[in-house]
Design an enzyme around this catalytic site. Sequence first.
Site, PDB file in Angstrom:
ATOM      1  N   LYS A 175       0.841  -1.192   0.000  1.00 44.21           N
ATOM      2  CA  LYS A 175       0.000   0.000   0.000  1.00 44.21           C
ATOM      3  C   LYS A 175       0.882   1.249   0.000  1.00 44.21           C
ATOM      4  CE  LYS A 175      -1.997  -1.404   3.753  1.00 44.21           C
ATOM      5  NZ  LYS A 175      -2.871  -1.680   4.906  1.00 44.21           N
ATOM      6  N   THR A 206      -8.753   9.669   8.346  1.00 44.26           N
ATOM      7  CA  THR A 206      -8.483   8.398   7.661  1.00 44.26           C
ATOM      8  C   THR A 206      -8.249   7.244   8.631  1.00 44.26           C
ATOM      9  OG1 THR A 206      -6.140   8.995   7.558  1.00 44.26           O
ATOM     10  CG2 THR A 206      -7.493   9.535   5.634  1.00 44.26           C
ATOM     11  N   GLY A 208      -8.509   3.950  10.453  1.00 40.04           N
ATOM     12  CA  GLY A 208      -9.112   2.667  10.108  1.00 40.04           C
ATOM     13  C   GLY A 208      -8.975   2.266   8.658  1.00 40.04           C
ATOM     14  N   THR A 209      -8.194   3.016   7.886  1.00 41.12           N
ATOM     15  CA  THR A 209      -8.093   2.729   6.454  1.00 41.12           C
ATOM     16  C   THR A 209      -7.582   1.312   6.184  1.00 41.12           C
ATOM     17  OG1 THR A 209      -7.631   5.055   6.028  1.00 41.12           O
ATOM     18  CG2 THR A 209      -7.098   3.515   4.284  1.00 41.12           C
ATOM     19  N   GLY A 210      -6.500   0.910   6.870  1.00 40.58           N
ATOM     20  CA  GLY A 210      -5.914  -0.404   6.615  1.00 40.58           C
ATOM     21  C   GLY A 210      -6.833  -1.540   7.001  1.00 40.58           C
ATOM     22  N   CYS A 211      -7.473  -1.427   8.154  1.00 38.11           N
ATOM     23  CA  CYS A 211      -8.424  -2.448   8.603  1.00 38.11           C
ATOM     24  C   CYS A 211      -9.573  -2.572   7.613  1.00 38.11           C
ATOM     25  CB  CYS A 211      -8.993  -2.091   9.976  1.00 38.11           C
ATOM     26  SG  CYS A 211      -7.776  -1.812  11.262  1.00 38.11           S
TER      27      CYS A 211
END
Length: 272
Positions: A175, A206, A208-211
Site C-alpha cells: 500500500k 483516515t 481505520g483505512t488499513g483495517c
Amino acid sequence: MSAPPRVLTVAGSDSGGGAGIQADLKTMLALGVHGMSVVTAVTAQNSLGVQGAWELPVEAVRAQYRSVVDDIGVQAVKTGMLASVELVEAVAELIAGTDAPAVVDPVGISKHGDSLLAASALDSVRTKLLPAATLATPNLDEVAQLTGVRVESESDLREAAAAVLSYGPEWVLIKGGHLPGDAVDLLTDGTEEHWLRARRHDNRHTHGTGCTLASAIASQLAKGQSVPEAVAAAKEYVTGAIAAGFALGGGIGPVDHAWALRPQAGPGTPSA
C-alpha cells in the site's frame, strides 16, 4: 433465506469505533457479507491515540475461533492486531488449518504511531503468519518493519513486494498511500502485477483505512472473486470511504464505512 457469505475477523477492539474489529464488521455489513469476530486484544482508543491495550489469553482467542469456524464456517478470514508472539503463532496455526482464503494485515503501528505489535513478535509474523496468508496487505511502515526495505518512491514498490513475498504469502498488496501524489498500490504474486491508482483526497480523517481495506478484500473473496478482482473492488470502496471520512473527537476521525449506502453516493462522494 440462505445465509450471506461469512467472513471472520481476528483482530483487536477499537473502543472509538474507527478501526479494528469495529471497522471490520461495519465494512462487512456495508459489503453484504455476514461478519464474525475473534477479539485478540482490547484497546482504550479514541481520535487522539491509543491510551492502553490488553491482549487476551491464547486459549480465549483459540476458543472463539474454533467456536465460529467449527459450527458456522467461513468463506474468508482477515487478521489484524495480534499483539504478541503467542497470539501470532496461535492465529497462524488456526488460519493455516482453515480451508478459506486468509487476508493478513500485519498491523504493527496505529495511525497515531502507537505500537500494536511486540518487537519480539516480528520474527513469528515473518516465519509463521505470512506463509499462511493468501494475501498480505502491509503499508510502507510495516514493510520497513518486516523487511528493512524503505520505500521512498513508486519505483521502490517492486523491491518491497519481492521482500514480503520471500516470506511465503501467495500474494502481497504493498500500500503506497504514504507516498506523495496519487494513492498507488502494487498487487503481485511475483509473476503478474496489478497497479492500482486512485486520486488522493485531501481529508485527514483516515483512521481505520488499513483495517477497512483488508476487510473489504476478505468480503469480496468470500463472494467468490479472484484476488485481483477483490482488491480492485475493495480499493474503490475504501477510496470512497476516505473521501467521506468525518471529524470525530479532537484528533483524526474515521473513514465512513457507510458512504456507499447513503443516497446518491458514488466513489469519492463525501457524506453530508
